[in-house]
Design an enzyme around this catalytic site. Sequence first.
Site, PDB file in Angstrom:
ATOM      1  N   ARG A  58      19.856   7.895 -24.388  1.00 48.63           N
ATOM      2  CA  ARG A  58      18.693   7.584 -25.229  1.00 48.63           C
ATOM      3  C   ARG A  58      18.463   8.726 -26.218  1.00 48.63           C
ATOM      4  O   ARG A  58      18.284   9.884 -25.804  1.00 48.63           O
ATOM      5  CB  ARG A  58      17.459   7.392 -24.347  1.00 48.63           C
ATOM      6  CG  ARG A  58      16.140   7.255 -25.094  1.00 48.63           C
ATOM      7  CD  ARG A  58      16.061   5.978 -25.912  1.00 48.63           C
ATOM      8  NE  ARG A  58      14.699   5.767 -26.397  1.00 48.63           N
ATOM      9  CZ  ARG A  58      14.341   4.768 -27.190  1.00 48.63           C
ATOM     10  NH1 ARG A  58      15.263   3.893 -27.601  1.00 48.63           N
ATOM     11  NH2 ARG A  58      13.092   4.632 -27.575  1.00 48.63           N
ATOM     12  N   HIS A  73      -7.496  -5.699  11.436  1.00 47.33           N
ATOM     13  CA  HIS A  73      -7.087  -4.530  12.225  1.00 47.33           C
ATOM     14  C   HIS A  73      -5.679  -4.124  11.831  1.00 47.33           C
ATOM     15  O   HIS A  73      -4.691  -4.667  12.330  1.00 47.33           O
ATOM     16  CB  HIS A  73      -7.177  -4.835  13.725  1.00 47.33           C
ATOM     17  CG  HIS A  73      -8.566  -5.126  14.178  1.00 47.33           C
ATOM     18  ND1 HIS A  73      -9.504  -4.141  14.389  1.00 47.33           N
ATOM     19  CD2 HIS A  73      -9.195  -6.308  14.398  1.00 47.33           C
ATOM     20  CE1 HIS A  73     -10.648  -4.688  14.753  1.00 47.33           C
ATOM     21  NE2 HIS A  73     -10.491  -6.011  14.759  1.00 47.33           N
ATOM     22  N   GLY A  74      -5.601  -3.164  10.883  1.00 46.58           N
ATOM     23  CA  GLY A  74      -4.325  -2.639  10.447  1.00 46.58           C
ATOM     24  C   GLY A  74      -4.070  -1.279  11.062  1.00 46.58           C
ATOM     25  O   GLY A  74      -3.302  -1.129  12.006  1.00 46.58           O
ATOM     26  N   LEU A  81       1.939  -7.369  15.000  1.00 46.43           N
ATOM     27  CA  LEU A  81       0.945  -6.396  15.479  1.00 46.43           C
ATOM     28  C   LEU A  81      -0.281  -6.381  14.568  1.00 46.43           C
ATOM     29  O   LEU A  81      -1.411  -6.557  15.019  1.00 46.43           O
ATOM     30  CB  LEU A  81       1.560  -4.992  15.567  1.00 46.43           C
ATOM     31  CG  LEU A  81       0.620  -3.877  16.029  1.00 46.43           C
ATOM     32  CD1 LEU A  81       0.133  -4.139  17.446  1.00 46.43           C
ATOM     33  CD2 LEU A  81       1.293  -2.511  15.933  1.00 46.43           C
ATOM     34  N   ALA A 108      10.956   2.323  13.656  1.00 43.68           N
ATOM     35  CA  ALA A 108      11.048   1.733  12.321  1.00 43.68           C
ATOM     36  C   ALA A 108      10.693   2.747  11.239  1.00 43.68           C
ATOM     37  O   ALA A 108      11.309   2.765  10.164  1.00 43.68           O
ATOM     38  CB  ALA A 108      10.135   0.525  12.228  1.00 43.68           C
ATOM     39  N   GLU A 132       3.261   0.380   8.182  1.00 43.70           N
ATOM     40  CA  GLU A 132       3.725   1.165   9.324  1.00 43.70           C
ATOM     41  C   GLU A 132       3.099   2.556   9.345  1.00 43.70           C
ATOM     42  O   GLU A 132       3.769   3.555   9.642  1.00 43.70           O
ATOM     43  CB  GLU A 132       5.254   1.212   9.346  1.00 43.70           C
ATOM     44  CG  GLU A 132       5.864  -0.176   9.516  1.00 43.70           C
ATOM     45  CD  GLU A 132       7.352  -0.174   9.704  1.00 43.70           C
ATOM     46  OE1 GLU A 132       7.890   0.842  10.198  1.00 43.70           O
ATOM     47  OE2 GLU A 132       7.986  -1.184   9.357  1.00 43.70           O
ATOM     48  N   PRO A 148      -5.591  -9.463  10.366  1.00 49.54           N
ATOM     49  CA  PRO A 148      -6.364  -9.446   9.117  1.00 49.54           C
ATOM     50  C   PRO A 148      -7.427  -8.352   9.086  1.00 49.54           C
ATOM     51  O   PRO A 148      -7.685  -7.761   8.032  1.00 49.54           O
ATOM     52  CB  PRO A 148      -6.983 -10.843   9.073  1.00 49.54           C
ATOM     53  CG  PRO A 148      -6.030 -11.708   9.832  1.00 49.54           C
ATOM     54  CD  PRO A 148      -5.498 -10.830  10.938  1.00 49.54           C
ATOM     55  N   THR A 169      -0.448   4.323   7.208  1.00 48.23           N
ATOM     56  CA  THR A 169      -0.787   4.841   5.886  1.00 48.23           C
ATOM     57  C   THR A 169      -0.578   6.353   5.837  1.00 48.23           C
ATOM     58  O   THR A 169      -0.488   7.021   6.877  1.00 48.23           O
ATOM     59  CB  THR A 169      -2.247   4.530   5.541  1.00 48.23           C
ATOM     60  OG1 THR A 169      -3.105   5.276   6.440  1.00 48.23           O
ATOM     61  CG2 THR A 169      -2.555   3.041   5.667  1.00 48.23           C
ATOM     62  N   SER A 198      13.596  -3.747   4.492  1.00 51.05           N
ATOM     63  CA  SER A 198      12.554  -4.240   5.393  1.00 51.05           C
ATOM     64  C   SER A 198      13.072  -5.363   6.280  1.00 51.05           C
ATOM     65  O   SER A 198      12.734  -5.442   7.468  1.00 51.05           O
ATOM     66  CB  SER A 198      11.342  -4.729   4.589  1.00 51.05           C
ATOM     67  OG  SER A 198      10.683  -3.651   3.955  1.00 51.05           O
TER      68      SER A 198
END
Length: 393
Positions: free
Chosen positions: A277, A145-146, A140, A251, A372, A143, A374, A100
């Site tokens: 294991r 506005h995603g 961008l 991105a 970036e 709080p 959903t 990131s």
Amino acid sequence: MTATPPLDPADLLGLDDLLGDEDREVRRTVRAWAADRVLPHIAGWYERGELPQVRELARELGALGALGMSLEGYGCAGASAVQYGLACMELEAADSGIRSLVSVQGSLAMYAIHRYGSEEQKQQWLPRMAAGEIIGCFGLTEPDHGSDPAGMRTRAERDGSDWVLTGRKMWITNGSVAGVAVVWARTEEGIRGFVVPTGSPGFSAPEIHHKWSLRASVTSELVMDGVRLPAEAVLPGARGLRGPLSCLTHARYGIVWGAMGAARSCLETAVEYSRTREQFGRPIGGFQLTQAKLADMAVELHKGVLLAHHLGRRMDAGRLRPEQVSFGKLNNVREALEICRTARTVLGANGISLEYPVMRHATNLESVLTYEGTSEMHQLVLGKALTGLEAFR
């Protein structure tokens, strides 16, 4: 007659055949850096919720050519899209927070300036950002506005020849360590981008704490309280949402590769664990149900890497569409998260321990799943492509 090459369990489909010598060298270099500088420390960083020496790490990544890697000129490496993807995969195999850092620096902040900035802006910022001397962030998301950035409330108003910027951005990677922020704001002319030196009066970037994902990553809020900027701070080539959305497409392409790095790390851990294991008198890798899990994880991993390669070749040919990047992010992050969860079941209780990378990757990918774009937004992008009908509202 050419002999069939031996099967490499780590590369069941022989995907290395798609790479040239330069591609392999990029992968080797980034993998070696991550093994030396990240892997010995990452569990502790994650547990403490910190990314110490982030500026030093940025300078080292700059020396590798990993910052703004696929951009041309201004000190950038000018690497191919596939090479940039391979670097993202190796960085996220170490930790999503490290990828990131690189992704926001290069594919968002630097890309915005490189594509939409003036020559003066490019000369002022890009060489030092490529070297890791200055860290950038990208403002961008707000709080409230995603997924709907068109509703942003951050405003830039003219005052004589200056601009005055007021508003808040949220969940901003690199925010509190950045020397420059690319901030998107509403103006009378529509949405515009601004190059904001973070030392400007009225600008602050309080760090966000109490995260249970991306803990080895700097995440901040950006607060602009009447930040005064000169006229030349605006990005002249970007008007409307197309500007920031094109940056996000670049991105997201890196995420398509990066998610497969996290998935690969978990699969490799599960395979090794299953060999050593023992339960009921023999290694658990010898049980059919465990082998079924490993096989399914390997199938999805290699399909995802093959998809990433395909999209990279299209990007290098100038033929990659945003809808195809949505396809890649939707599939690869979703499948990577499922691989991590399945690997956790192979490790049993040890799967939740930071002695192994599995739970760390799984919790990180919970953030990658929704930032970036959903999964639901990318489903709607593909739904519109399939039907011609928009269903976002």
